[in-house]
Design an enzyme around this catalytic site. Structure first.
Site, PDB file in Angstrom:
ATOM      1  N   THR A 195       0.857  -1.182   0.000  1.00 38.98           N
ATOM      2  CA  THR A 195       0.000   0.000   0.000  1.00 38.98           C
ATOM      3  C   THR A 195       0.894   1.234   0.000  1.00 38.98           C
ATOM      4  OG1 THR A 195      -1.790   1.112   1.168  1.00 38.98           O
ATOM      5  CG2 THR A 195      -0.190   0.001   2.535  1.00 38.98           C
ATOM      6  N   GLU A 339      -4.791  -2.245   4.894  1.00 37.39           N
ATOM      7  CA  GLU A 339      -4.402  -2.772   6.200  1.00 37.39           C
ATOM      8  C   GLU A 339      -5.540  -3.530   6.876  1.00 37.39           C
ATOM      9  OE1 GLU A 339      -3.669   0.159   4.984  1.00 37.39           O
ATOM     10  OE2 GLU A 339      -1.680   0.853   5.601  1.00 37.39           O
ATOM     11  N   LYS A 448      -5.918  11.023  -3.166  1.00 32.94           N
ATOM     12  CA  LYS A 448      -6.388   9.835  -3.874  1.00 32.94           C
ATOM     13  C   LYS A 448      -7.058  10.226  -5.180  1.00 32.94           C
ATOM     14  CE  LYS A 448      -7.552   5.346  -2.533  1.00 32.94           C
ATOM     15  NZ  LYS A 448      -8.249   4.457  -1.618  1.00 32.94           N
TER      16      LYS A 448
HETATM   17  P1  ADP Z   1      -8.684   1.108  -0.971  1.00 32.42           P
HETATM   18  O1  ADP Z   1      -8.277   2.092  -2.001  1.00 32.42           O
HETATM   19  O2  ADP Z   1      -8.967  -0.210  -1.550  1.00 32.42           O
HETATM   20  O3  ADP Z   1      -9.829   1.574  -0.107  1.00 32.42           O
HETATM   21  P2  ADP Z   1      -6.260   1.786   0.383  1.00 32.42           P
HETATM   22  O4  ADP Z   1      -5.612   1.090   1.505  1.00 32.42           O
HETATM   23  O5  ADP Z   1      -5.470   2.080  -0.823  1.00 32.42           O
HETATM   24  O6  ADP Z   1      -7.474   0.871   0.033  1.00 32.42           O
HETATM   25  O7  ADP Z   1      -6.911   3.139   0.873  1.00 32.42           O
HETATM   26  C1  ADP Z   1      -7.584   3.254   2.102  1.00 32.42           C
HETATM   27  C2  ADP Z   1      -7.975   4.678   2.351  1.00 32.42           C
HETATM   28  O8  ADP Z   1      -8.805   5.152   1.277  1.00 32.42           O
HETATM   29  C3  ADP Z   1      -8.796   4.904   3.579  1.00 32.42           C
HETATM   30  O9  ADP Z   1      -8.007   4.968   4.737  1.00 32.42           O
HETATM   31  C4  ADP Z   1      -9.493   6.225   3.250  1.00 32.42           C
HETATM   32  O10 ADP Z   1      -8.662   7.333   3.482  1.00 32.42           O
HETATM   33  C5  ADP Z   1      -9.741   6.090   1.776  1.00 32.42           C
HETATM   34  N1  ADP Z   1     -11.087   5.542   1.553  1.00 32.42           N
HETATM   35  C6  ADP Z   1     -11.433   4.249   1.348  1.00 32.42           C
HETATM   36  N2  ADP Z   1     -12.752   4.130   1.196  1.00 32.42           N
HETATM   37  C7  ADP Z   1     -13.282   5.359   1.322  1.00 32.42           C
HETATM   38  C8  ADP Z   1     -14.610   5.902   1.286  1.00 32.42           C
HETATM   39  N3  ADP Z   1     -15.673   5.136   1.075  1.00 32.42           N
HETATM   40  N4  ADP Z   1     -14.749   7.231   1.485  1.00 32.42           N
HETATM   41  C9  ADP Z   1     -13.685   8.029   1.686  1.00 32.42           C
HETATM   42  N5  ADP Z   1     -12.420   7.588   1.722  1.00 32.42           N
HETATM   43  C10 ADP Z   1     -12.212   6.272   1.553  1.00 32.42           C
END
Ligand code: ADP
Length: 551
Positions: A195, A339, A448
């Protein structure tokens, strides 16, 4: 937390106890073959044709693959990497590799070329399985270093981009369709997934057999993802990123039809696949669905079979929720992180709100949702006290559970995010009285964009390497297409000049083009907290509409 040892003493209970069997992926596999053998897996291949087989035939190929892996010298504990789209071959790897006791390392195909090689080396991969369409990407990545490589390749499909690579189908051909599966210990590692870290190198999360099986069981419950055996499920969420949210184990386990989209994820291809395979449920990050929504609106089209869309990875934009709702598609919002295997919360309507007006239900559904079983949580203020469950007071979210990582691979647990058996998510949240979590901010410094991470710290450091830049703060701002895009706020050194286009061009020569901030704003000084950190919350607030108004 103290552990109380209350294991039964067999001599006093006269043997009255349960079978002590390891909770491994073999249980899922065995169940699928014995109970859902006739259900289908469909995969779209690179040439646009579809490949189709039953779970029974899938099982035979998994055994052939296991035999091939052993023949190639793969041993328990070895790391075997995959570099691929969502395909039937990738699914086969998800079973064969961990079921012989080895570890499947799913590599994010969007890493920088240098990071791709770094991650193979860091994981200590012995073999790398590469989709033919991605073989040139891996070849380019390998060309970034002269160092001798400690891994060899297997190509899935036809490509000669990787010299000396084995061919997947040739390896399987002629192998027995059975395998003497070992009973792998449930605490053995099954999957490794990296990650993005706030700064520096990606961090590896090692999922065990036990954590994977427990995660699949909890994800499958009706109050969590709640899919049915009669569903046709299209995971757009990639298998190269957090186990495609558990889909590779959950969907076969419930006997639903699995539709794997391969490399083509443009809106028309997604729409075509939904229609041709009568997809009822799909999962993915918002970006894909924003594009699908636009296409549907442009053509005033409907997707008659598609009832549910699970969206996570970034917050669901309310307009997307409403537009899809109008077309009869119900959006289920989910939150999680690598995680956490990854599912943490899913937004379903609780019994108390079953008859509530649409507007009330909508408000709850747009929140990140309620916690899945086996995920403990706490939301703390800056003094370490629980915040009230009022849906207003925000605090830092910590989690704990059998599918939450306790450390990072080859890094350990000596980091501030691991404390007293809890994991600090880096998300800032509120919790309401009915148990709905809402993310209001992120304390981790990451942006993101379209489901992919951009490290703001790395961007800031690069920017501050420009001779005219004194300081730079990078924030993520809401963006219509990519959900979030980076924007840099920059203060220049005294007497220095540089304009936005030339600073962007300069950055473009140093980082991947898609990471270059959409805007660079020049200020005299960047606001700071009492301890000297950039006050990003204030910057985010101030520039909140910058990208939406200019879009
Ligand atoms: P993924 O992208 O599969 O959710 P990551 O570990 O790359 O997994 O990212 C996790 C992070 O993405 C979370 O800690 C949060 O900050 C953000 N995130 C995940 N789901 C959401 C959501 N539904 N709304 C807002 N932020 C989110």
């Amino acid at each position: 937390m103290n552990t109380l040892d209350t294991r039964l003493d067999l001599s006093t209970t006269l043997g009255g106890t349960m079978m002590d069997v390891p909770l491994n992926i073999g249980w899922v596999f065995e169940h699928v073959l014995r109970n859902h053998g006739s259900r289908q897996v469909v995969a779209r291949l690179d040439d646009g044709t579809t490949f189709r087989y039953t779970y029974a035939d899938f099982g035979k190929r998994v055994a052939q693959l296991a035999n091939a892996l052993v023949a190639l010298g793969v041993k328990p504990g070895d790391r075997v990497a995959s570099f691929g789209w969502n395909t039937h071959r990738h699914l086969e790897l998800y079973y064969a590799v961990p079921m012989i006791g080895a570890i499947l390392h799913t590599v994010n195909i969007r890493l920088f070329p240098e990071q791709v090689v770094w991650v193979f080396e860091h994981a200590g991969d012995k073999l790398v399985f590469v989709d033919a369409s991605l073989a040139p990407v891996v070849a380019r990545a390998c060309a970034t270093t002269q160092a001798e490589k400690n891994f060899s390749f297997v190509v899935m499909g036809e490509s000669d981009a990787l010299a000396g690579a084995d061919d997947y189908e040739a390896l399987l051909a002629g192998q027995p369709e059975e395998f003497p599966w070992p009973d792998v210990d449930e605490r053995s590692a099954a999957i490794l997934c990296y990650t993005s870290a706030t700064t520096g190198d990606p961090k590896g999360v090692l999922f065990t057999h036990r954590s994977t099986v427990l995660h699949a069981l909890c994800a499958g419950l009706s109050e969590t993802l709640g899919f049915k055996g009669s569903d046709s499920v299209l995971p757009v969420v990639p298998m190269f990123h957090v186990n495609a949210w558990g889909v590779p184990y959950l969907i076969p386990m419930i006997g639903a039809k699995l539709v794997l989209p391969g490399a083509k994820l443009d809106p028309q291809s997604v729409v075509d696949l939904v229609n041709s395979e009568a997809v009822t449920v799909s999962l993915g990050v918002p970006t894909v669905w924003l594009a699908v929504r636009d296409l549907l609106e442009k053509n005033d089209a409907y997707l008659p079979t598609l009832k549910t869309l699970v969206i996570g990875g970034s917050a669901v934009p309310p307009s997307l929720y409403d537009d899809l709702d109008k077309r009869g598609i119900s959006v289920v919002h989910a939150w999680g992180m690598t995680e956490m295997s990854p599912i943490g919360t899913v937004s379903r309507i609780v019994a108390e709100l079953a008859d509530a007006p649409h507007a009330v239900q909508r408000e709850k559904r747009l929140k990140q949702g309620r916690f899945a079983p086996l995920v403990a949580w706490k939301i703390l203020d800056e003094n370490g006290n629980d915040v009230p469950r009022d849906g207003k007071t925000a605090g830092d979210l910590w989690v704990r559970g059998p599918s939450v990582t306790a450390s990072y691979y080859r890094v350990g647990s000596d980091l501030p995010c691991f404390k007293d058996g809890w994991f600090h998510t880096g998300d800032v949240c509120t919790m309401d009285e009915l148990g709905y979590l809402q993310l209001v901010d992120r304390s981790k410094d990451l942006v993101k964009s379209g489901g992919e991470w951009i490290s703001s710290v790395d961007l800031e450091n690069t920017l501050m390497g420009h001779p005219a830049v004194r300081e730079a703060a990078v924030i993520g701002l809401p963006h219509e297409k990519w959900v979030e895009r980076p924007v840099a706020v920059v203060a220049l050194r005294d007497g220095q000049q540089v304009d936005e286009p030339s600073l962007k061009a300069w950055l473009g020569e140093r980082i991947a083009k898609w990471m270059v901030p959409d805007r660079i704003i020049f200020v005299d000084a960047i606001p700071r907290t009492g301890v000297g950190k950039f006050l990003k919350r204030e910057l985010r607030e101030k520039y909140r509409d910058l990208l939406s108004s200019s879009a």
